[in-house]
Design a protein around this motif. Sequence first.
Motif: not given
Length: 211
Positions: A18-26, A37-54
């Motif tokens: 799933e994470i791979e699919a997200l990376t590919q989409a980005l 895209a990988r850097r963005a995904v990593l950031h989103l996963l690390k900062k779930r509440e402040t980045a991913l959820d918003p």
Amino acid sequence: MVEFAKQLSYLLRMASHEIEALTQALSRLPGLGPRSARRAVLHLLKKRETALDPLLAALESVSRKLSTCGICGNVDTVSPCSICADPRREARSLCVVEEVADLWALDRSRLFPGRFHVLGGRLSALEGVRPEDLRIDSLVARIAGGGVDEVVLAMNATLEGQTTAHYVAERIESYPVRVTQLAHGLPVGGELDYLDEGTLAQALRARRPVA
Ligand SMILES: [Zn+2]
């Protein structure tokens, strides 16, 4: 226990898929390659509440409300769009652009106080884009409806952009509006030596008296 380990490894595989699919989409977004895209995904996963959820909430909301403005062709979450609905905008000036991206670029500059009309492309014999494929009839209808004094043709300085500008100018020439066009010329800070011949030729044609 073996069963549990199997399940866990299955879940991890699913997650990474799933994470791979997200990376590919980005990575398919303009300006983002696989590495960013990988850097963005990593950031989103690390900062779930402040980045991913918003981000998720914003994407869902935009996706649900996305619409094309029935007046100008802008893309917004409301129709009429926020520009057409803004009473502070000068309704007597209309700026005609090829794409929504051009509208946004001009709007960001805050230099044009009027309203816009997005054609949705440019005339192109090569790509088979005809006048009826663009939002030209609705532009003529807007002008025919009255209340417009000036039409600014802000097409790209390409052959197709200029062909489109000429065509639009012809279609609206019988209406009592002032038709102007963006000046093409030297970019601010540009050095003559680095300019292409087209830009240089335009700059020379658009020369004006020294103030
Ligand atoms: Zn609009």
